[in-house]
Design a protein around this motif. Structure first.
Motif, mmCIF file in Angstrom:
data_model
loop_
_atom_site.group_PDB
_atom_site.id
_atom_site.type_symbol
_atom_site.label_atom_id
_atom_site.label_comp_id
_atom_site.label_asym_id
_atom_site.label_seq_id
_atom_site.Cartn_x
_atom_site.Cartn_y
_atom_site.Cartn_z
ATOM 1 N N VAL A 124 0.747 -1.309 -0.015
ATOM 2 C CA VAL A 124 0.033 -0.028 0.014
ATOM 3 C C VAL A 124 0.881 1.075 0.013
ATOM 4 C CG1 VAL A 124 -1.741 1.348 1.311
ATOM 5 C CG2 VAL A 124 -1.875 -1.152 1.000
ATOM 6 N N ASP A 125 0.348 2.085 -0.851
ATOM 7 C CA ASP A 125 1.255 3.361 -0.991
ATOM 8 C C ASP A 125 0.165 4.319 -0.982
ATOM 9 O OD1 ASP A 125 2.835 5.637 -1.495
ATOM 10 O OD2 ASP A 125 3.317 5.102 -3.662
ATOM 11 N N ALA A 126 0.280 5.230 0.404
ATOM 12 C CA ALA A 126 -0.546 6.185 0.644
ATOM 13 C C ALA A 126 -0.172 7.604 0.667
ATOM 14 C CB ALA A 126 -1.513 5.920 1.983
ATOM 15 N N ASP A 127 -0.944 8.438 -0.076
ATOM 16 C CA ASP A 127 -0.361 9.883 0.094
ATOM 17 C C ASP A 127 -0.714 10.485 1.516
ATOM 18 O OD1 ASP A 127 0.138 9.802 -2.366
ATOM 19 O OD2 ASP A 127 -1.920 10.860 -3.225
ATOM 20 N N ASP A 128 -0.387 11.698 1.634
ATOM 21 C CA ASP A 128 -0.405 12.498 2.952
ATOM 22 C C ASP A 128 -1.753 13.044 2.970
ATOM 23 O OD1 ASP A 128 -0.209 14.066 5.299
ATOM 24 O OD2 ASP A 128 0.910 15.475 4.459
ATOM 25 N N MET A 129 -2.772 12.586 3.762
ATOM 26 C CA MET A 129 -4.185 12.883 3.757
ATOM 27 C C MET A 129 -4.743 12.888 5.129
ATOM 28 S SD MET A 129 -5.569 9.238 2.323
ATOM 29 C CE MET A 129 -4.302 8.875 1.257
#
Length: 399
Positions: free
Chosen positions: A362-367
């Motif tokens: 999983v590659d998650a943005d800053d959110m």
């Protein structure tokens, strides 16, 4: 409502959502043997269930890089226990009932529901038959169901979602979290903006008609708002259909939930999908969009979720899946994206006993918290601005 409060509420509600197998349990487990346990007043009564538990490893649980290893309930499907009854009527119709509970195998506790009602502080929930509590009639004309039940929208996509909406590592959570937020709390932090919705999967106070015509299996559900002085406040409309012709399956759905105080549109979602079978291979593509608004009418979420996948039955006992998800929240205040690669294999120890192994990268943005949950493919979202690997091995036992 403060973000910390949102996070706490979401965590309590979904520590291990079932919604799911909800469906995944019904669709992808050669289970539900439907063992007859008795006959009363010409009604055949049956029991069925699915037990699912395993070990989950996650290399990053926080942005500090903390790891975690532990028992995970419902990795492939939810753990459920159900009862059903059927009776043949004099006119050739059938009467039936369904009672289906959802619990966590690691603790034995009832699984917390997503209803916009107050749950126990520990998140265990108070809904005994969270998944189904209904009665109905069926005949050549179709099927009518009254009570708490699965929505036809999610049922329409079981064959086209890349992983069949399995409990973990699929878009089960993107579907559920994106339809939970504004139904649980309004801007002032008060519960009950739509008390009939349980994460877009289950609906209470509902009536549904289902039928299959010329290869099209469809359902139409209406959940009554039940508010004094209004026939529209708090109601839900859910429609879903799947068409199968030879190796091709097409699916589509629409759901709309209205505020039980203002009757304004609260959650609107639609989805479409396709699957094509070639020998031992099945190719799948699925897209869904969900929009949420707060009490002021401002956009809270605008989630696009795209899934691509392929299933390969590489031996009589083994079925492998590779899926890729791109889930993006386009709401101006929270715009962010999560990309997930999933690889899994199911090994059939018997017709209804499956040993599974699955991994997600999983590659998650800053959110923010809301986007983080609504774009996730796992129950507890991976930390933002990180690349996280999760590995889950478990046993799925159905009866």
């Amino acid at each position: 409502m403060k973000m910390s409060r949102i996070s706490h509420k979401i965590h309590l509600t979904f520590t291990s959502l079932a919604a799911v197998g909800m469906l995944s349990g019904l669709a992808t487990t050669t289970a539900m043997a439907d063992v007859q346990i008795g006959e009363v007043a010409n009604t055949q009564i049956s029991i069925y269930g699915i037990l699912d538990a395993g070990i989950l490893y996650q290399d990053k649980v926080t942005t500090d890089g903390d790891r975690k290893l532990g028992v995970e309930t419902s990795g492939r499907t939810p753990t459920i226990l159900g009862f059903k009854g059927a009776r043949t009527l004099d006119n050739g119709w059938n009467a039936f009932f369904n009672l289906e509970a959802h619990f966590d195998l690691d603790t034995g506790m009832f699984h917390g529901s997503g209803d916009a009602e107050k749950e126990a502080d520990d998140g265990s929930g108070r809904t005994l038959f969270r998944r189904q509590a209904n009665v109905g009639l069926s005949g050549d004309w179709g099927t009518a169901i009254i009570g708490r039940q699965y929505g036809p929208a999610i049922l329409a996509h079981l064959a086209t979602e890349p992983r069949g909406f399995k409990e973990q590592f699929s878009n089960t959570y993107a579907w559920a979290y994106s339809q939970l937020f504004t139904t649980v709390n309004d801007a002032a932090g008060d519960a009950g903006r739509n008390a009939n919705n349980d994460v877009g999967f289950f609906f209470k106070n509902a009536v549904q008609y289902r039928h299959n015509l010329a290869g099209v299996d469809f359902g139409i559900l209406y959940s009554f708002g039940g508010q004094e002085g209004s026939t529209s406040e708090g109601d839900v409309i859910s429609v879903g259909a799947a068409y199968t012709a030879g190796p091709l399956t097409l699916s589509g759905s629409y759901q709309n939930m209205r505020d039980q105080q203002t009757s304004e549109d609260l959650v609107t979602s639609w989805a479409t999908g396709a699957a094509y079978n070639i020998a031992d291979w099945t190719l799948k593509v699925h897209f869904m969009n969900t929009e949420n608004k707060d009490a002021t009418g401002a956009e809270v979420l605008d989630v696009d979720a795209l899934g691509l996948g392929v299933d390969w039955g590489w031996s009589p006992k083994n079925s492998a899946t590779v899926a890729y998800y791109i889930n993006e929240d386009k709401a101006p205040a929270t715009s962010a994206e999560t990309r997930s690669l999933v690889v899994s294999n199911d090994y059939s120890l018997s017709e209804s006993t499956i040993l599974y192994a699955q991994m997600a990268y999983v590659d998650a943005d800053d959110m923010g918290v809301v986007s983080r949950f609504a774009t996730s493919v796992v129950a507890n979202p991976a930390p933002v601005n990180e690349k996280t690997t999760l590995v889950n091995v478990g046993l799925n036992y159905a009866f």
